[in-house]
Design a protein around this motif. Structure first.
Motif, PDB file in Angstrom:
ATOM      1  N   TRP A 136       0.539  -1.324  -0.109  1.00  0.00           N
ATOM      2  CA  TRP A 136       0.542  -0.380   0.087  1.00  0.00           C
ATOM      3  C   TRP A 136       0.713   1.349  -0.133  1.00  0.00           C
ATOM      4  O   TRP A 136       0.838   2.499  -0.304  1.00  0.00           O
ATOM      5  CB  TRP A 136      -0.874  -0.416   1.264  1.00  0.00           C
ATOM      6  CG  TRP A 136      -1.885   1.767   1.242  1.00  0.00           C
ATOM      7  CD1 TRP A 136      -2.539   1.326   0.290  1.00  0.00           C
ATOM      8  CD2 TRP A 136      -1.614   2.393   1.947  1.00  0.00           C
ATOM      9  NE1 TRP A 136      -3.567   2.333   0.296  1.00  0.00           N
ATOM     10  CE2 TRP A 136      -2.711   3.378   1.506  1.00  0.00           C
ATOM     11  CE3 TRP A 136      -0.959   2.551   3.175  1.00  0.00           C
ATOM     12  CZ2 TRP A 136      -2.959   4.078   2.255  1.00  0.00           C
ATOM     13  CZ3 TRP A 136      -0.578   3.621   3.598  1.00  0.00           C
ATOM     14  CH2 TRP A 136      -1.922   4.791   3.575  1.00  0.00           C
ATOM     15  N   GLY A 137       1.713   0.966   0.231  1.00  0.00           N
ATOM     16  CA  GLY A 137       3.184   2.607   0.219  1.00  0.00           C
ATOM     17  C   GLY A 137       4.089   2.687  -0.719  1.00  0.00           C
ATOM     18  O   GLY A 137       4.504   3.051  -0.809  1.00  0.00           O
ATOM     19  N   GLY A 138       3.435   1.197  -1.619  1.00  0.00           N
ATOM     20  CA  GLY A 138       4.099   2.140  -3.072  1.00  0.00           C
ATOM     21  C   GLY A 138       5.663   1.236  -2.967  1.00  0.00           C
ATOM     22  O   GLY A 138       5.926   0.576  -1.652  1.00  0.00           O
ATOM     23  N   PRO A 185      -8.250  -3.062  -4.577  1.00  0.00           N
ATOM     24  CA  PRO A 185      -7.610  -2.793  -6.093  1.00  0.00           C
ATOM     25  C   PRO A 185      -8.472  -1.909  -6.725  1.00  0.00           C
ATOM     26  O   PRO A 185      -8.500  -2.580  -7.454  1.00  0.00           O
ATOM     27  CB  PRO A 185      -6.121  -3.192  -6.441  1.00  0.00           C
ATOM     28  CG  PRO A 185      -6.117  -4.707  -6.479  1.00  0.00           C
ATOM     29  CD  PRO A 185      -6.986  -4.751  -5.242  1.00  0.00           C
ATOM     30  N   VAL A 186      -8.007  -1.007  -6.995  1.00  0.00           N
ATOM     31  CA  VAL A 186      -8.926  -0.101  -8.094  1.00  0.00           C
ATOM     32  C   VAL A 186      -8.443   0.675  -9.622  1.00  0.00           C
ATOM     33  O   VAL A 186      -9.068   0.834  -9.890  1.00  0.00           O
ATOM     34  CB  VAL A 186     -10.060   0.782  -7.902  1.00  0.00           C
ATOM     35  CG1 VAL A 186     -11.060  -0.046  -7.130  1.00  0.00           C
ATOM     36  CG2 VAL A 186      -9.639   2.285  -6.754  1.00  0.00           C
ATOM     37  N   GLY A 187      -7.042   0.857  -9.126  1.00  0.00           N
ATOM     38  CA  GLY A 187      -6.132   1.355 -10.034  1.00  0.00           C
ATOM     39  C   GLY A 187      -4.319   1.554  -9.429  1.00  0.00           C
ATOM     40  O   GLY A 187      -4.250   1.440  -8.201  1.00  0.00           O
ATOM     41  N   TYR A 188      -3.599   2.242 -10.456  1.00  0.00           N
ATOM     42  CA  TYR A 188      -2.223   2.818  -9.582  1.00  0.00           C
ATOM     43  C   TYR A 188      -1.834   4.288 -10.452  1.00  0.00           C
ATOM     44  O   TYR A 188      -2.653   4.261 -10.922  1.00  0.00           O
ATOM     45  CB  TYR A 188      -1.834   1.739 -10.644  1.00  0.00           C
ATOM     46  CG  TYR A 188      -2.070   0.213 -10.015  1.00  0.00           C
ATOM     47  CD1 TYR A 188      -1.669  -0.339  -8.836  1.00  0.00           C
ATOM     48  CD2 TYR A 188      -2.287  -0.378 -11.259  1.00  0.00           C
ATOM     49  CE1 TYR A 188      -1.749  -1.496  -9.111  1.00  0.00           C
ATOM     50  CE2 TYR A 188      -2.902  -1.801 -10.157  1.00  0.00           C
ATOM     51  CZ  TYR A 188      -2.517  -2.059  -9.476  1.00  0.00           C
ATOM     52  OH  TYR A 188      -2.851  -3.899  -8.863  1.00  0.00           O
ATOM     53  N   VAL A 189      -1.375   4.849  -9.611  1.00  0.00           N
ATOM     54  CA  VAL A 189      -0.238   5.814  -9.680  1.00  0.00           C
ATOM     55  C   VAL A 189       0.598   6.045  -9.910  1.00  0.00           C
ATOM     56  O   VAL A 189       1.521   5.461  -9.045  1.00  0.00           O
ATOM     57  CB  VAL A 189      -0.576   7.108  -8.454  1.00  0.00           C
ATOM     58  CG1 VAL A 189      -0.142   8.148  -8.786  1.00  0.00           C
ATOM     59  CG2 VAL A 189      -2.304   7.719  -8.089  1.00  0.00           C
TER      60      VAL A 189
END
Length: 459
Positions: free
Chosen positions: A109-111, A136-140
């Motif tokens: 979650w922290g990337g 999860p619905v997407g990513y940055v």
């Protein structure tokens, strides 16, 4: 010595330059890695910040707002759904397509960082997952051009190069002063030793600190003083020898010419021949004592110690010397503790005591008393020769063991002394590992005391 200062300077410079280069390299690498980590952390934090907003409002309006914010920034953002389809991008086209690969659900979650090869790649990149209701619905995706990182590193390199040149210059200056500071006293010492080698012992060395250089300077000064003393002593010794040899030879030659060339009466002839014999004996005794001193100086004689019964030994000395003392009307007394033994060379010990007793007899008046005494202290055995003669002036006591030194120079010839007896005594006593002391009072008498220490007796 200038060569030494150059060698020291080059050596110090190479050592310090090597250490500085080594430290600068690791410091540079550490700072570069730290700065890159800071850039990646800032990029990751920016992506996590956008993710936090999108998790609350995951809609077109919020996505467009985030994209608009990044379009005015030095970083870029790409927002995708869970399947990897682009929902929004701050850059037209697809320069980041190679980084937008299908992702797995195991991204924390922290990337995480998905590209950190800033030296070769065009971008550094991070990814932050968008979760709604723990799904999860997407990513940055966050991207930063590595040109900015290279610009940062370039500025850092310029600062390091400037600091390096300044350090090299300052190090060079410091080493110059340091090498001069070290070699300057060495140059002074070299000049002093050159001065000593030319026979000038009046050297003056600057005061130095209490270190090895200071000890060396003190040693050179001490050596110069000792050599100066030895030179003076040698000159005096040679002058004394020439005088002592010339005097009896003059007498012998003079009276021999008289006896040879003149028609003398029997009485005068006998008188002159007696003088010649006396001076010949004196010359022979002087040469013998000089040979003794030469053997001592060259350590060519051996001290052969054995167990000596001092009572028996001193009684034999009394038997040998009593006729001479009786002729001078001087009393010789022997006092020795019973069962007293000493480890020493009997011949050398006899020579020591004979010289001391002979001196005591020569400088004592008729009716005087000379005492030879032996006793044991705690850890030492003491022998002393004490007389009640004319004594030694206090100013002469420190010099009486010097070669050819005489207290009463006016009476020497009549007493038959050469000025070498006490010098021989001192050397023989020291060869036994013992000590000799003297106490005297004018017109009251003199006492020589020999101290044989327990440890030295068995050596």
């Amino acid at each position: 010595m200038k060569k030494l200062s150059v060698k020291l300077g080059i050596l110090f410079y190479l050592i310090i330059f090597g250490l500085m280069t080594f430290m600068f390299f690791f410091l540079h690498e550490g700072i570069v890695e730290s700065r890159v980590e800071e850039e990646l952390s800032a990029l990751q934090a920016r992506g996590n910040s956008h993710r936090a907003i999108l998790e609350k409002y995951f809609n077109r309006e919020t996505i467009d707002h985030v994209v608009l914010m990044e379009s005015e920034s030095t970083t870029d953002v790409v927002i995708t759904d869970r399947s990897g389809e682009i929902l929004g991008s701050s850059v037209q086209g697809s320069p980041f397509q190679e980084y937008l690969q299908p992702v797995h659900s195991d991204i924390p979650w922290g990337g995480k960082v998905i590209e950190n090869e800033w030296k070769k790649g065009p971008y550094i990149a991070t990814i932050s997952p968008i979760r709604v209701n723990d799904q999860p619905v997407g990513y940055v995706y966050m991207f930063q051009d590595t040109a900015s990182v290279h610009s940062l590193i370039k500025g850092l390199n310029e600062h390091f190069i400037m600091a390096g040149w300044i350090s090299v210059f300052l190090t060079f200056i410091i080493i110059i002063f340091l090498s001069k500071g070290i070699t300057k006293p060495l140059i002074k010492m070299k000049e002093a030793t050159s001065q000593i080698s030319k026979g000038d012992f009046s050297v003056i060395l600057p005061k130095t600190s209490n270190d090895e250089l200071g000890d060396l300077a003190k040693s050179i000064k001490s050596l110069a003083n000792d050599l100066g003393y030895l030179k003076q002593e040698r000159n005096e010794f040679l002058a004394s020898i020439s005088h002592e040899l010339r005097t009896p030879l003059t007498y012998i030659k003079g009276y021999a010419d008289i006896v040879l060339k003149r028609n003398l009466a029997a009485e005068d002839r006998e008188k002159y021949l007696t003088i010649i014999v006396d001076e010949s004996n004196r010359l022979s005794r002087l040469i013998k004592e000089l040979f003794e001193l030469a053997k001592i100086d060259q350590n060519s004689f051996v001290i052969q110690k054995e167990r000596i019964d001092l009572v028996h030994f001193m009684n034999k000395m009394e038997e040998k010397l009593s006729p001479a003392f009786q002729e001078k009307k001087i009393k010789l007394a022997v006092e020795c503790h019973p069962d007293l033994c000493l480890y020493a060379d009997p011949l050398r010990l006899e020579q020591i005591l004979f010289n001391l007793l002979d001196n005591a007899m020569k400088y004592s008046r008729e009716g005087a008393k000379v005492t030879l005494k032996g006793w044991k202290a705690r850890n030492s055995i003491h022998l002393s020769v004490k007389d009640s003669g004319k004594g030694i002036p206090e100013k002469d006591i420190p010099y009486i063991f010097n070669r050819f030194y005489r207290v009463d120079k006016s009476r020497t010839r009549s007493l038959g002394g050469t000025g070498l007896g006490l010098a021989i005594v001192k050397e023989l006593v020291h060869a036994h590992g013992a000590d000799i002391t003297v106490t005297s009072e004018e017109n009251a008498g003199t006492e020589f005391e020999i101290i044989f220490h327990e440890g030295a007796q068995m050596q």
